[in-house]
Scaffold this motif. Structure first.
Motif, PDB file in Angstrom:
ATOM      1  N   SER A   1       4.375  -1.929   3.869  1.00 34.46           N
ATOM      2  CA  SER A   1       4.427  -0.574   4.425  1.00 34.46           C
ATOM      3  C   SER A   1       4.644  -0.555   5.937  1.00 34.46           C
ATOM      4  O   SER A   1       5.052   0.462   6.495  1.00 34.46           O
ATOM      5  CB  SER A   1       3.140   0.183   4.083  1.00 34.46           C
TER       6      SER A   1
ATOM      7  N   THR B   1       4.229   0.345  -1.803  1.00 35.43           N
ATOM      8  CA  THR B   1       3.504   0.817  -0.615  1.00 35.43           C
ATOM      9  C   THR B   1       2.584   1.995  -0.919  1.00 35.43           C
ATOM     10  O   THR B   1       1.974   2.564  -0.014  1.00 35.43           O
ATOM     11  CB  THR B   1       4.496   1.233   0.489  1.00 35.43           C
ATOM     12  N   SER B   2       2.486   2.382  -2.209  1.00 34.92           N
ATOM     13  CA  SER B   2       1.591   3.485  -2.594  1.00 34.92           C
ATOM     14  C   SER B   2       1.245   3.349  -4.069  1.00 34.92           C
ATOM     15  O   SER B   2       1.970   2.716  -4.851  1.00 34.92           O
ATOM     16  CB  SER B   2       2.247   4.840  -2.345  1.00 34.92           C
TER      17      SER B   2
ATOM     18  N   GLU C   1       1.312   5.777  -6.115  1.00 33.13           N
ATOM     19  CA  GLU C   1       2.309   6.585  -6.825  1.00 33.13           C
ATOM     20  C   GLU C   1       3.480   5.719  -7.269  1.00 33.13           C
ATOM     21  O   GLU C   1       3.967   5.834  -8.399  1.00 33.13           O
ATOM     22  CB  GLU C   1       2.790   7.726  -5.926  1.00 33.13           C
TER      23      GLU C   1
ATOM     24  N   LEU D   1      -3.449   0.340   0.083  1.00 36.16           N
ATOM     25  CA  LEU D   1      -2.596   1.376  -0.514  1.00 36.16           C
ATOM     26  C   LEU D   1      -3.370   2.678  -0.719  1.00 36.16           C
ATOM     27  O   LEU D   1      -4.557   2.670  -1.005  1.00 36.16           O
ATOM     28  CB  LEU D   1      -2.024   0.886  -1.845  1.00 36.16           C
ATOM     29  N   LYS D   2      -2.656   3.759  -0.595  1.00 37.00           N
ATOM     30  CA  LYS D   2      -3.228   5.094  -0.802  1.00 37.00           C
ATOM     31  C   LYS D   2      -2.530   5.791  -1.961  1.00 37.00           C
ATOM     32  O   LYS D   2      -1.427   5.439  -2.332  1.00 37.00           O
ATOM     33  CB  LYS D   2      -3.074   5.934   0.479  1.00 37.00           C
TER      34      LYS D   2
END
Length: 376
Positions: free
Chosen positions: A330, A302-303, A305, A375-376
């Motif tokens: 997410s 979901t990211s 990272e 995604l961020k």
């Protein structure tokens, strides 16, 4: 003597006429009313329907036939061997989150009295019923609580299976409960899964409403398919992610791959045979998808990272470098259930519009993503 003979003739004629009338009105239509779902057949007769489920799980070796009948109906002898369920039902237990949207679309969610692992339920309407103790916890789908179910005595239990293990269902049926298997998840046509709402329509005596709901979804989906064909490009796409050293991604004839094709996308494994998942090495996927435009459906990530922590080698994909990665994982319900897993099969029109928005944003300028997020 003459009067008695006339009376006998009159009674015979009356009896014969009544029988003739019954025979003429028993059958409405023996034609299967289902068009997209390959594992469901519904044949409608006067005061009862014959429902056949042919593929409730991939290894199923038999068809399951159910007779859904109105109260007091005398059924033909040929149907007595099948499971009989009186309709319309008043209470129901379902065992997969994919069954819940059908209840809500028909407005009968209050008839739900039990569900396994209620934390997986995302819908606000059904969560409110769970929080109000109107829906009882019945264990897990692999280990249902027989005592609770026998105490509840629901009109029907909608069974869900993956590998054909149905010992618990057999025990419940031997104790008088009605089990009806649902194989919506095995359908590969996007509209095929959504069409299973017709089964719930028959159960609740709401065939017309179920048909109307499905026709609306069908219309929106087909219009979206037509819209996607107007796109001037066909971006390249890969999907899936690594799990236990293997990269799992949809095969070319799978439900997920059909969406990408209908959204006018170039799914790089579209030519692969099969309807399940491919299991490939990271190197194999990288070689083919390194320059792909989009990564859609990256497992549970979901990211960025999370992606970088899971495997630094993901950074070699152009889609990661350009931040063109979209996930449905997410968006979750209050207790952590992924909304996509619950609702997507019932609303393929929304899934397809999401993908068109991602791949061809100019075609749906005002549309906001429903299931997916960048995604961020």
């Amino acid at each position: 003597m003459k009067i008695r003979l006339l009376a006998l003739l009159f009674m015979f004629c009356l009896f014969a006429c009544q029988n003739t009338k019954v025979k003429k009105t028993v059958i409405i239509s023996s034609k299967n009313s289902i068009r997209y779902a390959s594992g469901l057949s519904i044949q409608k007769f006067n005061q009862y329907s014959v429902v056949t489920v042919s593929n409730p799980w991939p290894t199923a070796k038999k068809n399951y036939t159910y007779i859904l009948h109105q109260k007091g109906v005398v059924l033909p002898d040929s149907l007595q061997k099948f499971t009989k369920i009186q309709v319309p039902i008043q209470s129901i237990v379902v065992t997969s989150t994919t069954h819940i949207p059908a209840l809500e679309l028909l407005g009968v969610e209050k008839s739900l009295v039990g569900f396994p692992n209620t934390d997986y339920v995302s819908s606000q309407k059904t969560r409110a019923l769970i929080d109000a103790k109107k829906v009882r916890e019945i264990g897990t789908n692999q280990s249902l609580n027989n005592e609770v179910l026998l105490d509840m005595q629901p009109d029907v239990i909608i069974g869900f299976g993956v590998d054909g293990e149905k010992k618990t269902y057999d025990q419940l049926q031997q104790n008088g409960l009605k089990i009806l298997y649902n194989g919506d998840w095995t359908e590969q046509h996007p509209l095929g899964r959504a069409e299973w709402i017709q089964l719930f329509g028959v159960l609740f005596g709401m065939e017309e409403k179920a048909n109307l709901v499905f026709k609306t979804i069908e219309k929106d989906y087909l219009e979206a398919v037509e819209l996607a064909q107007k796109a001037h490009s066909k971006p390249t796409i890969f999907s899936g992610a690594i799990y236990q050293d293997q990269w799992y991604l949809p095969q070319g004839k799978s439900w997920a791959a059909q969406f990408l094709e209908n959204a006018h996308g170039n799914y790089l494994w579209a030519a692969s045979e099969g309807t399940g998942s491919l299991s490939l090495s990271f190197e194999t996927v990288l070689e083919k998808a390194e320059k792909a435009d989009f990564w859609i459906g990256p497992g549970q990530f979901t990211s960025f990272e999370q992606i970088e922590k899971a495997n630094p080698n993901y950074q070699y994909f152009k889609a990661v470098q350009n931040r063109n990665v979209y996930s449905f994982s997410s968006k979750k319900g209050k207790t952590g259930g992924v909304i996509y897993y619950e609702l997507a099969s019932s609303r393929p029109d929304l899934v397809l519009k999401d993908l068109i928005k991602i791949l061809h944003p100019e075609l749906l300028p005002e549309y906001e993503l429903y299931f997916f997020e960048k995604l961020k």
